[in-house]
Design a protein around this motif. Structure first.
Motif, PDB file in Angstrom:
ATOM      1  N   MET A   1       4.060   5.147   5.398  1.00  0.00           N
ATOM      2  CA  MET A   1       2.697   4.927   4.772  1.00  0.00           C
ATOM      3  C   MET A   1       2.824   4.480   3.340  1.00  0.00           C
ATOM      4  SD  MET A   1       0.560   8.060   6.240  1.00  0.00           S
ATOM      5  CE  MET A   1      -1.185   7.461   5.737  1.00  0.00           C
ATOM      6  N   ARG A   2       1.858   3.786   3.005  1.00  0.00           N
ATOM      7  CA  ARG A   2       1.661   3.314   1.513  1.00  0.00           C
ATOM      8  C   ARG A   2       0.493   3.951   0.958  1.00  0.00           C
ATOM      9  NH1 ARG A   2       4.146  -1.567  -0.262  1.00  0.00           N
ATOM     10  NH2 ARG A   2       3.283  -2.229  -2.276  1.00  0.00           N
ATOM     11  N   THR A   3       1.022   4.431  -0.320  1.00  0.00           N
ATOM     12  CA  THR A   3       0.024   5.098  -1.130  1.00  0.00           C
ATOM     13  C   THR A   3      -0.297   4.363  -2.618  1.00  0.00           C
ATOM     14  OG1 THR A   3       0.173   7.343  -0.038  1.00  0.00           O
ATOM     15  CG2 THR A   3      -0.768   7.146  -2.335  1.00  0.00           C
ATOM     16  N   VAL A   4      -1.566   4.189  -2.938  1.00  0.00           N
ATOM     17  CA  VAL A   4      -1.669   3.571  -4.062  1.00  0.00           C
ATOM     18  C   VAL A   4      -2.267   4.489  -4.980  1.00  0.00           C
ATOM     19  CG1 VAL A   4      -3.316   1.991  -5.306  1.00  0.00           C
ATOM     20  CG2 VAL A   4      -1.974   0.868  -3.285  1.00  0.00           C
ATOM     21  N   ILE A   5      -1.643   4.745  -6.232  1.00  0.00           N
ATOM     22  CA  ILE A   5      -2.003   5.781  -7.256  1.00  0.00           C
ATOM     23  C   ILE A   5      -2.677   4.984  -8.285  1.00  0.00           C
ATOM     24  CG2 ILE A   5      -1.548   7.422  -8.541  1.00  0.00           C
ATOM     25  CD1 ILE A   5       0.738   8.327  -6.953  1.00  0.00           C
ATOM     26  N   VAL A   6      -4.082   5.011  -8.605  1.00  0.00           N
ATOM     27  CA  VAL A   6      -4.516   4.340  -9.771  1.00  0.00           C
ATOM     28  C   VAL A   6      -4.761   5.442 -10.965  1.00  0.00           C
ATOM     29  CG1 VAL A   6      -6.770   3.135 -10.562  1.00  0.00           C
ATOM     30  CG2 VAL A   6      -5.887   2.983  -8.109  1.00  0.00           C
ATOM     31  N   LEU A  27       4.752  12.627  -2.588  1.00  0.00           N
ATOM     32  CA  LEU A  27       4.531  11.638  -1.601  1.00  0.00           C
ATOM     33  C   LEU A  27       6.108  11.132  -1.219  1.00  0.00           C
ATOM     34  CD1 LEU A  27       1.558   9.959  -3.355  1.00  0.00           C
ATOM     35  CD2 LEU A  27       1.440  10.801  -1.117  1.00  0.00           C
ATOM     36  N   GLN A  28       6.774  10.934  -2.282  1.00  0.00           N
ATOM     37  CA  GLN A  28       8.140  10.451  -1.849  1.00  0.00           C
ATOM     38  C   GLN A  28       8.736  11.531  -0.762  1.00  0.00           C
ATOM     39  OE1 GLN A  28       9.470   9.735  -5.569  1.00  0.00           O
ATOM     40  NE2 GLN A  28       8.970   7.543  -6.100  1.00  0.00           N
ATOM     41  N   LYS A  29       8.879  12.567  -0.799  1.00  0.00           N
ATOM     42  CA  LYS A  29       9.367  13.389  -0.002  1.00  0.00           C
ATOM     43  C   LYS A  29       8.957  13.505   1.253  1.00  0.00           C
ATOM     44  CE  LYS A  29      10.595  17.539  -3.142  1.00  0.00           C
ATOM     45  NZ  LYS A  29      10.466  18.847  -3.438  1.00  0.00           N
ATOM     46  N   ALA A  30       7.546  13.064   1.339  1.00  0.00           N
ATOM     47  CA  ALA A  30       6.783  12.747   2.752  1.00  0.00           C
ATOM     48  C   ALA A  30       7.134  11.288   3.024  1.00  0.00           C
ATOM     49  CB  ALA A  30       5.496  12.899   2.636  1.00  0.00           C
ATOM     50  N   GLY A  31       7.991  10.455   2.438  1.00  0.00           N
ATOM     51  CA  GLY A  31       8.469   9.207   3.212  1.00  0.00           C
ATOM     52  C   GLY A  31       7.389   8.067   2.681  1.00  0.00           C
ATOM     53  N   HIS A  32       6.503   8.198   1.839  1.00  0.00           N
ATOM     54  CA  HIS A  32       5.516   7.428   1.285  1.00  0.00           C
ATOM     55  C   HIS A  32       6.072   6.202   0.464  1.00  0.00           C
ATOM     56  CE1 HIS A  32       1.518   9.246   2.571  1.00  0.00           C
ATOM     57  NE2 HIS A  32       2.474  10.078   3.029  1.00  0.00           N
ATOM     58  N   GLN A  33       5.703   4.928   0.592  1.00  0.00           N
ATOM     59  CA  GLN A  33       5.995   3.994  -0.449  1.00  0.00           C
ATOM     60  C   GLN A  33       4.789   4.319  -1.315  1.00  0.00           C
ATOM     61  OE1 GLN A  33       5.869   0.260   1.981  1.00  0.00           O
ATOM     62  NE2 GLN A  33       7.757  -0.008   0.978  1.00  0.00           N
ATOM     63  N   VAL A  34       4.989   4.595  -2.668  1.00  0.00           N
ATOM     64  CA  VAL A  34       3.929   4.730  -3.847  1.00  0.00           C
ATOM     65  C   VAL A  34       4.083   3.686  -4.707  1.00  0.00           C
ATOM     66  CG1 VAL A  34       3.515   6.163  -5.617  1.00  0.00           C
ATOM     67  CG2 VAL A  34       4.790   7.287  -3.642  1.00  0.00           C
ATOM     68  N   ASP A  35       2.846   3.048  -4.919  1.00  0.00           N
ATOM     69  CA  ASP A  35       2.353   1.843  -5.668  1.00  0.00           C
ATOM     70  C   ASP A  35       1.630   2.345  -6.851  1.00  0.00           C
ATOM     71  OD1 ASP A  35       1.653  -0.573  -6.856  1.00  0.00           O
ATOM     72  OD2 ASP A  35       0.728  -1.280  -4.922  1.00  0.00           O
ATOM     73  N   ASP A  77      -2.332   2.679   2.717  1.00  0.00           N
ATOM     74  CA  ASP A  77      -3.022   3.499   3.785  1.00  0.00           C
ATOM     75  C   ASP A  77      -3.925   4.637   2.943  1.00  0.00           C
ATOM     76  OD1 ASP A  77      -1.632   2.430   6.165  1.00  0.00           O
ATOM     77  OD2 ASP A  77       0.002   2.730   4.624  1.00  0.00           O
ATOM     78  N   HIS A  78      -3.328   4.988   1.591  1.00  0.00           N
ATOM     79  CA  HIS A  78      -4.073   6.043   1.165  1.00  0.00           C
ATOM     80  C   HIS A  78      -3.989   5.567  -0.223  1.00  0.00           C
ATOM     81  CE1 HIS A  78      -5.361  10.175   0.310  1.00  0.00           C
ATOM     82  NE2 HIS A  78      -4.442  10.253  -0.618  1.00  0.00           N
TER      83      HIS A  78
END
Length: 202
Positions: A1-6, A27-35, A77-78
């Motif tokens: 999944m891809r998560t955007v943080i504002v 989030l990185q532990k959960a395998g997310h791509q963090v933007d 995704d989030h």
């Protein structure tokens, strides 16, 4: 999944920055791509100009930064917002992000039958708002009326038609002990490390 943080806080030593670190690690532990969209470091201008307003009405943004943010949000995704509460509401830069980036024709559109709005970010499964403030929780709730819930969750995202909305409010930040602040960070990291595509509500 891809998560955007504002993210919106101008001071690198702020507790909000510590929250950003904990959430990102989880989030990185959960395998997310963090933007990360760091509004302060990116020099985001919250002011709606005459050109911006014309673009808003035409559903055609012209600011390269707004266009870039739009393209990145389409893949999310989030969506997570992290910011301090100043004078009982979000900072101006976060408000400007909502005004200039989450525009009609991109984040939402009017219902074809004329009743309400419909969401356009089809990949977006959930939205989380994480805030800090120095007021006690009961004071903000009873005297102020939980403005973040009213403005961001109800007036903005619920009106646009988005679901799975959550607000994580950390209050009395300066008054609580260092141990409690550290525990909050640990809890956030743990919470987001369990966040996956099968569980969109934290």
């Amino acid at each position: 999944m891809r998560t955007v943080i504002v993210f919106n806080h101008p001071y690198e030593g702020s507790y909000c920055n510590a929250i950003l670190g904990a959430v990102t690690k989880g989030l990185q532990k959960a395998g997310h791509q963090v933007d990360l969209m760091h509004l302060d470091n990116d020099g985001f201008n919250p002011r709606m100009s005459q050109a911006d307003l014309k673009a808003f009405v035409a559903h055609q943004p012209t600011d390269p930064q707004v266009i870039d943010y739009n393209e990145r949000l389409k893949k999310a995704d989030h969506l997570i917002f992290i910011f301090p509460i100043w004078w009982d509401i979000m900072p101006a830069t976060t408000k400007g992000f909502i005004d200039r980036v989450l525009s009609p024709g991109f984040a939402y559109d009017h219902h074809p039958r004329g009743f309400g709005l419909v969401p356009l970010l089809k990949n977006l499964k959930s939205i989380t708002v994480i805030t800090t403030m120095n007021k006690p929780k009961i004071m903000y709730s009873l005297l102020i009326g939980n403005l973040i819930r009213k403005v961001m969750l109800k007036s903005v995202f619920k009106t646009m038609g988005y679901k799975n909305l959550e607000w994580i409010s950390l209050t009395s930040v300066k008054r609580v002990s260092q141990e409690k602040r550290v525990k909050w960070l640990s809890n956030l990291e743990s919470r987001f490390s369990k966040f996956n595509s099968q569980s969109v509500t934290l």
